[in-house]
Design an enzyme around this catalytic site. Sequence first.
Site, PDB file in Angstrom:
ATOM      1  N   SER A 134      -2.920 -20.307 -30.803  1.00  0.00           N
ATOM      2  CA  SER A 134      -3.148 -21.337 -31.827  1.00  0.00           C
ATOM      3  C   SER A 134      -3.934 -22.544 -31.312  1.00  0.00           C
ATOM      4  O   SER A 134      -3.906 -23.596 -31.928  1.00  0.00           O
ATOM      5  CB  SER A 134      -1.802 -21.812 -32.380  1.00  0.00           C
ATOM      6  OG  SER A 134      -1.028 -22.391 -31.349  1.00  0.00           O
TER       7      SER A 134
ATOM      8  N   LYS B 103       5.562 -28.133 -34.970  1.00  0.00           N
ATOM      9  CA  LYS B 103       4.360 -28.813 -34.473  1.00  0.00           C
ATOM     10  C   LYS B 103       4.154 -30.161 -35.146  1.00  0.00           C
ATOM     11  O   LYS B 103       3.784 -31.147 -34.499  1.00  0.00           O
ATOM     12  CB  LYS B 103       3.142 -27.912 -34.684  1.00  0.00           C
ATOM     13  CG  LYS B 103       3.184 -26.641 -33.842  1.00  0.00           C
ATOM     14  CD  LYS B 103       2.012 -25.731 -34.139  1.00  0.00           C
ATOM     15  CE  LYS B 103       2.073 -24.472 -33.274  1.00  0.00           C
ATOM     16  NZ  LYS B 103       0.946 -23.557 -33.539  1.00  0.00           N
TER      17      LYS B 103
END
Length: 884
Positions: free
Chosen positions: A768, A811
């Site tokens: 990612s 996140k």
Amino acid sequence: MSEHKIAQDNIDIDVDVSSTVADDQERDSAPNDTTGDVAATADRVEDGDSKDSDDKDNEDKDNTIEDDDAKDDSIKGDGTENYLPLLALRDVVVYPHMQIALFVGREPSVKAVELAQAEYGNKVLVVAQKDSLTEDIDQDNLYQYGTVCRIVSTMPHDSDENCIKVLIEGQYRARVDDIENHDDLLMASFERADLDVSMDESQQKNTIQALTTLFESYADARLRNARELTRVAKRIDDLLELVYFISTRVSMDLDIKQSFLENDDLKTHINTLTEYLVKQSAEQNIEQDIQEAVRQQMEDNQREYFLNEKMKAIKNELSDMNDGAFDGEDDVAELEQRLEDADLPEDVRKKADQELKKLKMMPPASSESSVVRNYIEWILDTPWNATTKVSINLEKAKTVLDEDHYGLQDVKDRILEYLAVQSRVKKLRGPILCLVGPPGVGKTSLGESIARATGRKFVRMALGGVRDEAEIRGHRRTYIGAMPGKIVQSLAKVEVKNPLFLLDEIDKMAQDFRGDPASALLEVLDPSQNDTFNDHYLDMDLDLSQVMFICTANSMDIPPALLDRMEVIRLPGYTEEEKVNIAQKYLVPKAIKNNGLKEGEIEIVEAALHSIVRSYTREAGVRNLEREVNKICRKVVRGSVETHGARAPKKAERQLIVVDDKNIDDYLGVHQYDYGLAEEEPEIGRITGLAWTQVGGELLTIEAVAMKGKGELSFTGSLGDVMKESIRAAMSVVRARGDSLGIDYETFKTTDVHVHMPEGATPKDGPSAGGALTTALVSALTGIAIRPDIAMTGEITLRGKILRIGGLKEKLLAAHRGGIKHVLIPATNERDLADIPDNVKAGLTIQPVATIDEILKVALVSMPVPLKPAKVTVDKTSSKALHN
């Protein structure tokens, strides 16, 4: 004349045996001794006394013996044969050829007896009452048929002067035509009504023989002096007389006995009597079989008891000789009592009984004896049927969950849904939940709260490092030191079969040559199989369907087959506001109590808690926050002890210590983390990425630097293979877009690029970071700085598209904790924003992006100037492109 007393319907009847015997010699030899029972009354006495003593019966019998010439006495009175005083009887029917002693106490009955003796030649008409409970004599309450009787003798009652004892003898059957009431007695007009025996001699003989045989069987089983009665019955050669004789001595209902007088059909009487005797014979056979079985069982029990007592005596002698080595008998008796009192399923009890019998036959000092004893004890300790009442009060459960934990709404909603369904469904299998989240977010303590909210007992099993299948299913009894698995042991500990069972750290199980415990858990956590969980040690099915299983894990690194059986609920972590609330409601009061502080000694203001969260901790959970709060309390306690001594200061002496954001350094030291931007000015080649770890979301710093060289690409920072591939893919994207980004071919050819991720000791991997890597490379090669307040996540394709990522909530929480203001996420993750808390989204500018071009427009302080289109001359001979 000899008399015999026959017990019948709790009434002792004086029977004239001589009336059935024609032979004078046999009559003289008939026994005069009778059983010493009490003569019962047919005409009840008002005082209720219906029995005399044995010696009184013997005296009565002496008074009832008269000469044979008495039978030929002429009838006195007015000479009217069909008109006599009426004597009403209760609970008894008098037949012809029958002699009975009566207690007469009612005034009309006494007067009827006296009148009969005085004027009617000792003759009286005896009729039974329909309702024996009625005290007054009512004409409508009398049957139509009775018996004309001769009064043999009378005598006063010993204890009641108003009562007399009358001995009467039945003469013949009579039908009552009319009853007259004269003063206080009844007179009756009647007609003699003898029964006609319409049978030939052979038929009568066969019937007499059949009745005699049946009566003999009945008398042997139910009557006293049965031999004498049977002998008398065999001498009777008149069928009607035999019917009356047997009817007098059997225990039939009063209305049935009266029907023998009321009805003229003798065959009906014989059939009724035969059916009764056959039925009684069958019942007697059954009763004898039962008695025989009981007797045999008693003999077996006595034999077993004798042998057991003998064995106990032998063991006691051996125990004395071996200094108490055989003192295990008390243990066996205790186990036997526990087994008798235990609530066990039928198959389990059968197995336990077999093992107990085996134990009794073993010497207590043998090694096998201890193995069998332990096995029986585990059977008794296992809760096969014991349960606790599960609370289904939604309001109470919601209050408990809110009191113990702040936030975590998804988990709370799931528990309340389960309780709501259980309130309507009687039998509901316990849910199998798996709480996945970083350390310190309250997974284990949440299990305890759920147990308290649902009214279940709580038991925890730590699976970290478990690598042996026997830890779950137990060892087989053939092994030395065998024990049940942790599942059975834990249930035995809480003593119920429906606790809340917490399987902690299920993602940290291991496996080796001893088996795979994760595979063993498949049976435990499968709702369709765990109602017959088989532990290797017990070797019997145990129902786990009522257990509420809750598993905890830090990651999804769980075998797929096991994960498929669980309902996963993610706990991503807490925001700063949530941590402050948790500290105020739970952590600070807990720390004050645990460290011995009193009210009025310390106050930690909200600003200080914010400072601790921002500058001293950076975590998804609250464990480090709790440690820092405890550290403050310990320092305050130390200062109080140094001032006032070990004793707690009195309320007047207490000095309030206020901890705020200005003096927090005095208690916790220098800040460990910088809150806000790491760099206040834009930098070239430096960008902040967002990463997911097992302990929650983290900020990931990515640095790229360009230098003169040979066009080589290098990377450092303990990177994984996926991360290395992402760097190479990002470099390919940049090179493919070199013209549009203002980077010419010579720059790539003569420039080395180094990509580094700080904290090199920490392994980094994942798919990612492509977008952030591409942005850092573009910044390093173009010399354009990147905004410092921006962070991003998302993988990139070679065509520059941003792919969907996981762990978005973690996140964003990491960006929120790190003071990031602007976050770029993949456009395909925009739908996941619905799960993000509003207070987190309120503090962030979240921008979905689909391509690298959109990222560069936002992340770079200025966009690079594309190169001018180059003129290309094609050399057809060499097929090479020449640049002008």
